[in-house]
Design a protein around this motif. Structure first.
Motif, PDB file in Angstrom:
ATOM      1  N   CYS A 147       0.836  -1.201   0.000  1.00  0.00           N
ATOM      2  CA  CYS A 147       0.000   0.000   0.000  1.00  0.00           C
ATOM      3  C   CYS A 147       0.873   1.255   0.000  1.00  0.00           C
ATOM      4  N   CYS A 150      -2.240   6.068  -1.057  1.00  0.00           N
ATOM      5  CA  CYS A 150      -2.647   7.088  -2.022  1.00  0.00           C
ATOM      6  C   CYS A 150      -4.085   7.563  -1.774  1.00  0.00           C
ATOM      7  N   CYS A 153      -8.698   4.350  -2.760  1.00  0.00           N
ATOM      8  CA  CYS A 153      -9.797   3.477  -2.333  1.00  0.00           C
ATOM      9  C   CYS A 153     -10.752   4.233  -1.411  1.00  0.00           C
ATOM     10  N   CYS A 199      -7.068   0.422  -7.070  1.00  0.00           N
ATOM     11  CA  CYS A 199      -5.766   0.507  -6.395  1.00  0.00           C
ATOM     12  C   CYS A 199      -4.646   0.539  -7.446  1.00  0.00           C
TER      13      CYS A 199
HETATM   14  S1  SF4 Z   1      -5.805   2.431  -3.293  1.00  0.00           S
HETATM   15 FE1  SF4 Z   1      -5.938   2.185  -1.096  1.00  0.00          FE
HETATM   16  S2  SF4 Z   1      -4.946   0.200  -0.736  1.00  0.00           S
HETATM   17 FE2  SF4 Z   1      -4.343   0.812  -2.801  1.00  0.00          FE
HETATM   18  S3  SF4 Z   1      -2.397   1.872  -2.484  1.00  0.00           S
HETATM   19 FE3  SF4 Z   1      -3.984   3.456  -2.452  1.00  0.00          FE
HETATM   20  S4  SF4 Z   1      -4.461   3.647  -0.264  1.00  0.00           S
HETATM   21 FE4  SF4 Z   1      -3.353   1.728  -0.476  1.00  0.00          FE
END
Ligand code: SF4
Lengths: 233, 483
Positions: A147, A150, A153, A199
């Protein structure tokens, strides 16, 4: 039709809708600015800092900066490109990104950017943090090793009833993604796949169907990330 | 005064090993050991990972025969996803995997014979090490060297179209395969320009068998007596007793050919096979439970497979098999150097099987994966180039691997390799005043016949070399040679 604003990126004349952010405007003009947290149409977060550009001598994140008429933006210059490479390297050393056995390999935006920016050995020491896998949800696995925080999600995924199932928990360097146990228990396969696709890396994995895309047909097997944007105009 | 000889590193094997030989006051061998001194621990770090990662992750044990681990893990996962064993898969799934496997057997056997073993045969065991290597072969026997390279390339390209990459692909997934074979891909191998087509591969494989048979005629003494010793033999065979390198039941025979393990189901391997740990090696010592540690050890690999199988289900290899069997009057062949002969017959079989599969229209179908009721435990077994390979996994209800046990081919051959070293030490080093490089290489030749992959065997990391040291009774180092 609304009035177009005129601006430049690396001396190239560009046009944008009023109120558009620099990142989306660049994309519409066939210019690739890398980003791992941005999703078009979702409120920008400025989380990954990869989209840094230089405007009037200052570093600004392209996703959070609205375009203004006459703006002169520097994008493809050595200073910025090296900064982006440094951020990519930092993301690699801060997590445990073992591409060889990751099912997102070939579809992973972080990996694709590392290839595009020709990352060799990171300039920072590997941290090899001890991270866990959360596999308790029937449809999804959260692999904290991968992870990059970012927030895509959290910001853009809602279940069938419009509820958020992802949230942050803990703080500082312990910060991690949390998945709502109750709500996620009812996810359909389709929604689970959608979460995985949002993701940018392999941190959200749809259970039980890994590696079903053969090598050679995955998203970034044939063309580097960003070339779809660059080929449009 | 006892002397100890150490051979470290052992060269032209895959991995890193060390041999020690102890001599008594009269220069006679009192003890010899092949130590495997690396440790890697793959079984530990797959724990917690999702089960479908295993075929892709565990193959990283090895860059030489990763396909074997890829497929063995996938076969175990077939059981876990309820696709059953062996013939439970769709025809396309099973046949694509078989094609991948035969491509793998072909390229690995070719690598061993042409690159690793041929220098000893072409130049002699005691030739100058400066020329006794693949570069020497390339300089003096250019055609043979080129053939070796092209055959290996052919096998690797078969792997590429089935697994997605020449090394460390992703083709086999739990319950099947992720791609079929297109007509264009197929035609490249069936009708490719000379020499890159399957007919040429068959004819070159036949040439290689004949080369060995000629060599055997001229060097009968060496080939028949060098590191020859009686042993049990174990391999998978098809249910009807045919050689089958991809799937089957476990059969073991004793040195006289009597069946001592009667075609049992791989899922039950733990009932029949156990492993002993010794404190001087990271490599374990497997044995048949019923016969105990002392008598239950066995050989695996090409020689064992030709001993256990009743026939080979491809015509040219079957003809060679009959000749091979006739040489020992139908009894098991216990001569270590005949491993090369057996390996080349298998190379021919693999080439014939590739042709048969390439001509099979099932490979162009789209029914790739099958799944059933999920269970928590599975065993995947196959015959890797170097011998029987066991993969055994347990998975929890969250789809995470909780236990992995791998018994790789070279581990199965641990005791036989130790015995082969002892045979050579007894016959070539015992009672000699001076230890020559040729003698040390002879020890390596015995080990090399098993084509050991020492990195896999301890799931260990490293290069290939070996060192021999000579120690006296007080454990003082008398002599040490690196090869
Ligand atoms: S989308 Fe969610 S799970 Fe995937 S890297 Fe970004 S924060 Fe992490």
């Amino acid at each position: 039709m609304s009035e177009k604003i005129k601006f430049t990126i690396d001396d190239k004349e560009c046009f944008a809708e009023k109120g558009q952010n620099v990142l989306d405007a660049a994309t519409d003009n066939g210019i690739f600015i890398p980003a791992l947290c941005h999703i078009r149409g979702v409120k920008p977060a400025g989380a990954c800092r990869l989209c840094n550009v230089k405007i009037a001598g200052r570093l600004m994140t392209a996703c959070t900066t609205p375009v203004e008429s006459g703006m002169e933006i520097e994008n493809d210059i050595p200073e910025i490109q090296d900064l982006r490479l440094a951020i990519i390297e930092m993301l690699f050393v801060e997590g445990n990104h073992f591409c060889p056995a990751c099912e997102k390999s070939g579809n992973c935006e972080l990996q694709a950017l590392a290839y595009r920016y020709q990352m060799m050995v990171p300039r920072f020491p590997y941290e090899f943090p001890v991270k866990e896998i959360d596999a308790s949800c029937p449809k999804l696995i959260i692999d904290h090793n991968r992870c990059i925080l970012c927030k895509r999600c959290i910001r853009s995924f809602k279940d069938e009833n419009g509820k958020n199932i992802f949230a942050f928990k803990k703080r500082g360097h312990k910060l991690q993604i949390n998945i709502d146990e109750k709500l996620s228990a009812n996810l359909s396969d389709e929604m689970a796949q959608k979460a995985m696709d949002i993701c940018p890396v392999g941190a959200i994995i749809h259970k039980g169907k890994g590696f079903d895309e053969p090598i050679g047909t995955r998203k970034y097997d044939k063309v580097p990330i960003g070339s779809d944007i660059e080929s449009v105009v | 005064m006892t002397k100890k000889i150490t051979i470290e590193p052992v060269t032209r094997v895959e991995g890193h090993g060390k041999v020690t030989i102890y001599l008594d006051d009269n220069g006679n061998v009192v003890q010899s050991r092949l130590h495997i001194v690396e440790f890697r621990g793959f079984e530990r770090f797959v724990q917690g990972r999702p089960y479908w990662e295993a075929p892709v992750l565990v193959q990283r044990l090895c860059g030489i025969c990763p396909v074997s681990h890829h497929l063995a893990a996938a076969k175990a996962m077939d059981v876990i996803v309820g696709a059953g064993t062996g013939d439970g898969l769709t025809l396309t799934g099973e046949k694509m995997r078989r094609l991948m496997h035969y491509g793998q057997i072909f390229q690995s056997h070719v690598l061993h014979f042409f690159h690793l073993a041929s220098p000893d045969l072409l130049f002699g065991i005691d030739a100058d090490p400066a020329i006794r290597n693949i570069i020497g072969v390339a300089m003096k026997f250019k055609d043979i060297a080129v053939q070796g390279v092209m055959m290996r390339k052919f096998g690797q390209e078969i792997i590429e179209v089935t697994a997605g990459k020449k090394i460390h692909g992703t083709g086999a997934i739990p319950g099947g395969i992720n791609k079929n074979l297109s007509i264009e891909e197929r035609d490249r191998f069936l009708y490719g320009p000379d020499p890159m087509n399957v007919d040429k591969m068959i004819s070159w494989s036949l040439d290689a068998v004949n080369f060995f048979k000629d060599y055997h005629k001229k060097h009968r003494e060496l080939i028949d007596t060098f590191a020859a010793f009686p042993s049990n033999h174990l391999s998978l065979v098809r249910k009807d007793g045919a050689m089958d390198l991809y799937d089957g039941v476990i059969r073991a025979i004793d040195t006289d050919g009597k069946k001592i393990l009667h075609d049992v189901d791989p899922q039950d391997y733990l009932k029949y096979i156990a492993e002993e740990v010794k404190n001087w090696s990271y490599m374990k010592f497997p044995y048949l439970v019923e016969y105990g540690k002392k008598d239950g050890w066995y050989r695996v690999g090409p020689l064992a497979r030709l001993n256990t199988a009743d026939f080979i289900p491809s015509p040219l290899a079957q003809k060679e098999f009959e000749e091979f069997k006739a040489y020992t009057n139908g009894k098991p062949n216990n001569m270590s150097m005949h491993m090369h002969w057996a390996r080349l017959i298998e190379t021919l079989h693999a080439a014939e099987m590739m042709k048969e599969l390439l001509n099979d229209p099932d490979l162009q179908k789209d029914d790739l994966v099958i799944k059933g009721t999920r269970v928590n435990e599975g065993v995947g077994m196959l015959e890797a180039p170097r011998g029987t390979l066991f993969h055994h996994y347990r998975v929890n209800e969250n789809d995470q691997i909780t236990m992995a046990n791998l018994i790789v081919s070279t581990t199965n051959n641990n005791e036989p390799m130790n015995i082969a070293v002892r045979c050579v030490a007894d016959s070539m080093i015992s009672g000699q005043k001076e230890i020559t490089e040729g003698m040390l290489n002879a020890v390596e030749v015995a080990i090399r016949a098993y084509d050991p992959c020492l990195s896999c065997a301890t799931h260990a990391l490293g290069k290939m070399p070996l060192e021999v040291s000579l120690y006296d009774s007080k454990n003082n180092l008398i002599d040490k040679k690196r090869t």
